[in-house]
Design a protein around this motif. Sequence first.
Motif, short mmCIF file in Angstrom:
data_model
loop_
_atom_site.label_atom_id
_atom_site.label_comp_id
_atom_site.label_asym_id
_atom_site.label_seq_id
_atom_site.Cartn_x
_atom_site.Cartn_y
_atom_site.Cartn_z
N GLN A 160 0.89 -1.31 0.05
CA GLN A 160 0.02 -0.15 0.13
C GLN A 160 0.85 1.16 0.01
N GLY A 161 2.23 1.01 0.09
CA GLY A 161 3.12 2.16 0.07
C GLY A 161 3.57 2.86 -1.26
N ARG A 162 3.05 2.08 -2.27
CA ARG A 162 3.63 2.36 -3.63
C ARG A 162 2.49 2.81 -4.57
N GLY A 163 2.76 4.02 -5.03
CA GLY A 163 1.88 4.71 -6.06
C GLY A 163 0.47 4.44 -5.60
N ASN A 164 0.22 5.02 -4.28
CA ASN A 164 -1.13 4.98 -3.57
C ASN A 164 -1.65 6.53 -3.71
N SER A 165 -3.06 6.35 -4.10
CA SER A 165 -4.08 7.15 -4.11
C SER A 165 -5.40 6.78 -4.01
N GLY A 166 -6.34 7.71 -4.44
CA GLY A 166 -7.68 7.10 -4.62
C GLY A 166 -8.73 8.10 -4.98
N PHE A 167 -9.71 7.72 -5.76
CA PHE A 167 -10.87 8.69 -6.29
C PHE A 167 -11.87 8.28 -5.64
N PHE A 168 -12.58 9.24 -4.71
CA PHE A 168 -13.68 9.00 -4.05
C PHE A 168 -14.70 9.53 -4.47
N PHE A 169 -15.96 8.77 -4.88
CA PHE A 169 -16.96 9.24 -5.51
C PHE A 169 -18.04 9.76 -4.34
N MET A 170 -18.64 10.96 -4.25
CA MET A 170 -19.11 11.47 -3.54
C MET A 170 -18.29 11.95 -1.91
N GLY A 171 -17.07 11.74 -2.35
CA GLY A 171 -16.22 11.93 -1.05
C GLY A 171 -16.12 11.03 -0.08
N LYS A 172 -16.89 9.83 -0.56
CA LYS A 172 -17.23 8.65 0.48
C LYS A 172 -16.86 7.20 -0.18
N TYR A 173 -16.83 6.88 -1.26
CA TYR A 173 -16.81 5.87 -1.98
C TYR A 173 -15.52 5.65 -2.90
N GLU A 174 -14.38 4.80 -2.36
CA GLU A 174 -13.24 4.82 -2.84
C GLU A 174 -12.92 3.93 -4.14
N LEU A 175 -12.66 4.11 -5.23
CA LEU A 175 -12.05 3.48 -6.17
C LEU A 175 -10.60 3.67 -6.04
N GLN A 176 -9.85 2.60 -5.77
CA GLN A 176 -8.49 2.73 -5.38
C GLN A 176 -7.55 2.61 -6.61
N ILE A 177 -6.47 3.72 -6.27
CA ILE A 177 -5.42 3.92 -6.95
C ILE A 177 -4.04 3.40 -6.28
N LEU A 178 -3.57 2.55 -7.30
CA LEU A 178 -2.27 2.02 -6.62
C LEU A 178 -1.35 1.38 -7.80
N ASP A 179 0.01 1.30 -7.40
CA ASP A 179 0.73 0.78 -8.41
C ASP A 179 0.70 -0.68 -8.10
N SER A 180 -0.16 -1.38 -8.83
CA SER A 180 -0.24 -2.76 -8.42
C SER A 180 0.46 -3.66 -9.76
N TYR A 181 1.29 -3.23 -10.42
CA TYR A 181 1.98 -4.01 -11.26
C TYR A 181 3.09 -4.58 -10.33
N ASP A 182 3.04 -6.20 -10.35
CA ASP A 182 4.29 -6.83 -9.88
C ASP A 182 4.04 -6.44 -8.28
N ASN A 183 3.31 -6.19 -7.49
CA ASN A 183 3.28 -5.65 -6.29
C ASN A 183 2.23 -6.02 -5.44
N LYS A 184 2.71 -7.17 -4.55
CA LYS A 184 1.72 -8.03 -3.75
C LYS A 184 1.16 -6.94 -2.66
N THR A 185 -0.50 -7.19 -2.42
CA THR A 185 -1.00 -6.44 -1.50
C THR A 185 -2.30 -7.25 -1.14
N TYR A 186 -3.10 -6.74 -0.41
CA TYR A 186 -4.38 -7.63 -0.13
C TYR A 186 -5.53 -7.45 -1.40
N SER A 187 -6.10 -8.34 -1.77
CA SER A 187 -6.98 -8.22 -2.98
C SER A 187 -7.97 -7.02 -3.18
N ASN A 188 -8.41 -6.76 -1.92
CA ASN A 188 -9.47 -6.03 -2.01
C ASN A 188 -8.83 -4.65 -1.80
N GLY A 189 -7.64 -4.51 -1.72
CA GLY A 189 -7.02 -3.12 -1.85
C GLY A 189 -6.07 -2.77 -2.89
#
Length: 253
Positions: free
Chosen positions: A122-151
């Motif tokens: 979660q420390g690599r290329g992390n941001s997020g787009f929040f619809f209505m300021g509440k509902y997050e579509l995750q932005i993350l560098d997930s190219y060959d980068n292990k993290t939890y699937s729902n994150g």
Amino acid sequence: MKFQCYCLSLLAGIFFSGAVLAQQNETKLPPQATEFYEPEVKPVTPGQENHLPPADAIVLFGGNDLNAWVSERDGSFPKWKVEDGILTVAPKTGGIKTKEAFGDVQVHLEWRAPSEVSGNGQGRGNSGFFFMGKYELQILDSYDNKTYSNGQAASIYKQHPPLVNAMRPPGEWNTYDAVFTAPRFNSNGMLISPARITVFHNGILVQNNVELKGPTEYIGIPNYVAHPEQLPFHIQDHSNPVSFRNIWVRRLD
């Protein structure tokens, strides 16, 4: 009649005690309690694409300025950097939000993780787009980068993992195209219909009209609380210099 009243009172007490206990237990949950790593999300290489805003779109960032945005901290002009048509997070200055409010929408945005890889999970290329300021579509560098699937990238954070991992390598541009349906509440604040979202990541379907369980929560279980029919978008400052371009929206309500 007295016995019936007593039973009803006893049942009400049990339900109330259970709700309080559940709330107390939830406050003690670590963030890891709502993360899962299995099943892993299959990687898929995306094709090439080029998106220009349609005639009825509201352009929120077209490469020139941040006039459509304010700081989410205090409403001042954002401190993020605009250079060569690209918007980049200025780490630790706070997120930004739109001046306009939105409900049901079609959204397009393009984003890029830093080409110089730093950190992991979660420390690599992390941001997020929040619809209505509440509902997050995750932005993350997930190219060959292990993290939890729902994150990972294109997840509805802590709720729905993407169907596939459509990430491009660090330094290359990714696109999100999303259709978001806002939740509905009645006059008493009760939920009538939950929010729903469909997302294409680099042209690949990754969220297929999924139902949101409530606003994004880092710790604990999401729960709906009544809010206005339209609210601003937010983009997160997660202390990583993620870049953006070509952000536009179409109102669907």
